[in-house]
Design a protein around this motif. Structure first.
Motif, short mmCIF file in Angstrom:
data_model
loop_
_atom_site.label_atom_id
_atom_site.label_comp_id
_atom_site.label_asym_id
_atom_site.label_seq_id
_atom_site.Cartn_x
_atom_site.Cartn_y
_atom_site.Cartn_z
N GLU A 120 1.27 7.23 15.97
CA GLU A 120 -0.14 7.71 15.84
C GLU A 120 -0.48 8.88 16.52
O GLU A 120 -1.08 9.94 16.09
CB GLU A 120 -1.08 6.82 16.49
CG GLU A 120 -2.67 7.13 16.50
CD GLU A 120 -3.36 6.07 17.18
OE1 GLU A 120 -4.59 6.44 17.37
OE2 GLU A 120 -2.84 5.04 17.85
N GLU A 121 0.00 9.22 17.66
CA GLU A 121 -0.13 10.66 18.48
C GLU A 121 0.61 11.73 17.71
O GLU A 121 -0.04 12.78 17.69
CB GLU A 121 0.22 10.44 19.81
CG GLU A 121 -0.49 9.56 20.78
CD GLU A 121 -1.97 9.84 20.61
OE1 GLU A 121 -2.21 11.01 20.27
OE2 GLU A 121 -2.60 8.72 20.88
N LEU A 122 1.53 11.58 17.02
CA LEU A 122 2.39 12.67 16.35
C LEU A 122 1.37 13.01 15.01
O LEU A 122 1.47 14.09 14.70
CB LEU A 122 3.55 12.12 15.97
CG LEU A 122 4.78 12.17 17.03
CD1 LEU A 122 5.99 11.31 16.37
CD2 LEU A 122 5.13 13.56 17.50
N GLY A 123 0.90 11.98 14.47
CA GLY A 123 0.01 12.01 13.32
C GLY A 123 -1.12 13.21 13.97
O GLY A 123 -1.64 14.02 12.94
N MET A 125 0.81 -1.29 0.04
CA MET A 125 -0.19 -0.09 -0.04
C MET A 125 0.91 1.13 0.13
O MET A 125 1.87 1.45 0.60
CB MET A 125 -0.94 0.11 1.11
CG MET A 125 -1.92 1.19 1.20
SD MET A 125 -2.93 1.13 2.84
CE MET A 125 -3.64 2.68 2.47
N ARG A 126 0.55 2.03 -1.04
CA ARG A 126 1.46 3.42 -1.01
C ARG A 126 1.18 4.31 0.36
O ARG A 126 -0.08 4.51 0.80
CB ARG A 126 0.85 4.24 -2.31
CG ARG A 126 1.59 5.37 -2.41
CD ARG A 126 1.18 6.29 -3.41
NE ARG A 126 -0.09 6.73 -3.33
CZ ARG A 126 -0.55 8.00 -2.51
NH1 ARG A 126 0.74 8.67 -1.85
NH2 ARG A 126 -1.53 8.46 -2.39
N LYS A 127 2.26 4.60 0.68
CA LYS A 127 2.06 5.62 1.76
C LYS A 127 1.74 6.93 1.29
O LYS A 127 2.18 7.69 0.34
CB LYS A 127 3.48 5.60 2.68
CG LYS A 127 3.87 4.62 3.36
CD LYS A 127 5.30 4.57 4.12
CE LYS A 127 5.54 3.47 5.10
NZ LYS A 127 6.64 3.61 5.81
N ALA A 128 0.80 7.83 2.07
CA ALA A 128 0.44 9.08 2.08
C ALA A 128 1.55 10.06 2.28
O ALA A 128 2.43 9.66 3.02
CB ALA A 128 -0.75 9.18 2.67
N ASP A 129 1.68 11.07 1.40
CA ASP A 129 2.69 12.06 1.70
C ASP A 129 1.99 13.26 2.42
O ASP A 129 0.75 13.25 2.53
CB ASP A 129 3.42 12.53 0.49
CG ASP A 129 2.39 13.08 -0.81
OD1 ASP A 129 1.47 13.48 -0.41
OD2 ASP A 129 3.10 12.97 -1.90
N PHE A 130 3.03 14.04 2.73
CA PHE A 130 2.32 15.38 3.32
C PHE A 130 1.58 16.16 2.49
O PHE A 130 0.44 16.54 3.13
CB PHE A 130 3.85 16.22 3.71
CG PHE A 130 3.31 17.53 4.56
CD1 PHE A 130 3.06 17.20 6.05
CD2 PHE A 130 3.07 18.55 3.83
CE1 PHE A 130 2.51 18.44 6.56
CE2 PHE A 130 2.86 19.87 4.62
CZ PHE A 130 2.75 19.86 5.82
N GLN A 131 1.63 16.37 1.10
CA GLN A 131 0.57 16.96 0.47
C GLN A 131 -0.70 16.39 0.51
O GLN A 131 -1.67 17.20 0.41
CB GLN A 131 1.29 17.07 -0.86
CG GLN A 131 0.44 18.25 -1.90
CD GLN A 131 0.59 19.67 -1.30
OE1 GLN A 131 1.52 20.29 -0.68
NE2 GLN A 131 -0.76 20.29 -1.29
N GLU A 132 -0.74 15.13 0.24
CA GLU A 132 -2.13 14.50 0.46
C GLU A 132 -2.71 14.80 1.69
O GLU A 132 -3.97 15.00 1.76
CB GLU A 132 -1.88 13.11 0.14
CG GLU A 132 -3.20 12.14 0.11
CD GLU A 132 -2.98 10.62 -0.19
OE1 GLU A 132 -3.90 9.99 -0.05
OE2 GLU A 132 -1.65 10.23 -0.64
N LEU A 133 -2.05 14.78 2.58
CA LEU A 133 -2.81 15.11 3.98
C LEU A 133 -3.09 16.56 4.05
O LEU A 133 -4.39 17.07 4.53
CB LEU A 133 -1.84 14.98 5.24
CG LEU A 133 -2.38 15.22 6.78
CD1 LEU A 133 -3.46 14.32 7.03
CD2 LEU A 133 -1.20 15.13 7.67
N VAL A 134 -2.50 17.39 3.50
CA VAL A 134 -3.05 18.85 3.18
C VAL A 134 -4.27 18.85 2.32
O VAL A 134 -5.22 19.55 2.68
CB VAL A 134 -1.94 19.65 2.32
CG1 VAL A 134 -2.39 21.24 2.09
CG2 VAL A 134 -0.70 19.72 3.52
#
Length: 259
Positions: A58-61, A1-10
């Motif tokens: 998880e908490e850092l996320g 499974m591809r990991k999401a990157d920072f821009q995807e979270l934005v």
């Protein structure tokens, strides 16, 4: 499974706030997010204290999500966006580490901290409060704030010479608190308790002990011992409220064996 990157979270954050997005997310404001931000920060600390690295991830996320959330609201108000936040902290870190990103020669952690404070003063350039104690958040928990105050003034030479000197001050504060209690001067007692706590924070600072961590550990130790007392009383068909202090003290001493 591809990991999401920072821009995807934005983009996820943007989608949740857009018309047709999440009703709850769209209702949030800077004011409503304050408690969530504090809560997530404390959950990060708890994971660190427990050395639970899986939980820490998880908490850092969750904490990062709150930062994105706040930045998104600021963007909607035409103030700044998350990229401005990232750019700002990147520039600051490079500016405040001239020994890494420049030509200065700073060989000890102490020299780095001294230069850090000097650069902060240069950045302010007289336009804002340039006091040594400026920049300490007013909302910091009291113990943590006392530690930051003490660290900052110590860096400019305002400090006890030895831990023994601090212990003498500690004994002085205990005596003054005892005197205020004997005279039933409760307003003064409040002040003396504050002074006593402040000196204890400084003892910890000189020993390299974080007072917040030390107190949290003592809290957890107390909880563990008292839960043992409750469990043992329950096995005897009793509760703390229906037991004598002597009974509970005996069980408390038993609980200490399991620390």
């Amino acid at each position: 499974m591809r990991k999401a990157d920072f821009q995807e979270l934005v983009h996820i954050m943007e989608r949740l706030r857009e018309p047709g997005g999440c009703p709850w997310d769209r209702e949030q404001t800077l004011e409503t997010l304050k408690d969530f931000l504090i809560e997530e920060a404390y959950e990060v600390l708890e994971a660190i204290n427990n050395r639970d690295l899986a939980h820490l991830k998880e908490e850092l996320g969750d904490l990062l999500y709150q930062i994105l959330f706040i930045s998104r609201i600021a963007e909607e108000e035409n103030q700044f966006d998350i990229h401005d936040v990232v750019s700002g902290i990147a520039d600051k870190m490079k500016r405040r580490h001239p020994h890494v990103f420049g030509t200065e020669d700073l060989r000890t952690a102490e020299h780095v901290l001294e230069r850090w404070e000097e650069i902060k003063m240069e950045e302010k350039n007289g336009h804002v409060n340039s006091s040594t104690l400026a920049g300490i958040p007013a909302a910091l928990p009291a113990l943590q704030k006392a530690k930051r105050i003490s660290e900052k003034v110590a860096r400019v030479g305002f400090d006890w010479e030895t831990v023994t000197d601090i212990m003498e001050k500690l004994n002085e504060e205990v005596s003054e608190l005892s005197d205020s209690i004997q005279h039933e001067d409760f307003s003064r007692s409040e002040e003396e308790i504050g002074d006593l706590l402040f000196v204890i924070v400084n003892v910890g600072r000189r020993l390299g002990i974080d007072p917040e961590v030390a107190l949290q550990r003592s809290n957890m130790k107390f909880i563990k011992r008292f839960e043992y007392v409750e469990k043992e009383l329950k096995s005897r068909g009793k509760k703390p409220s229906s037991s004598t202090l002597e009974e509970m003290e005996y069980l408390w001493k038993e609980a200490k064996k399991y620390d």
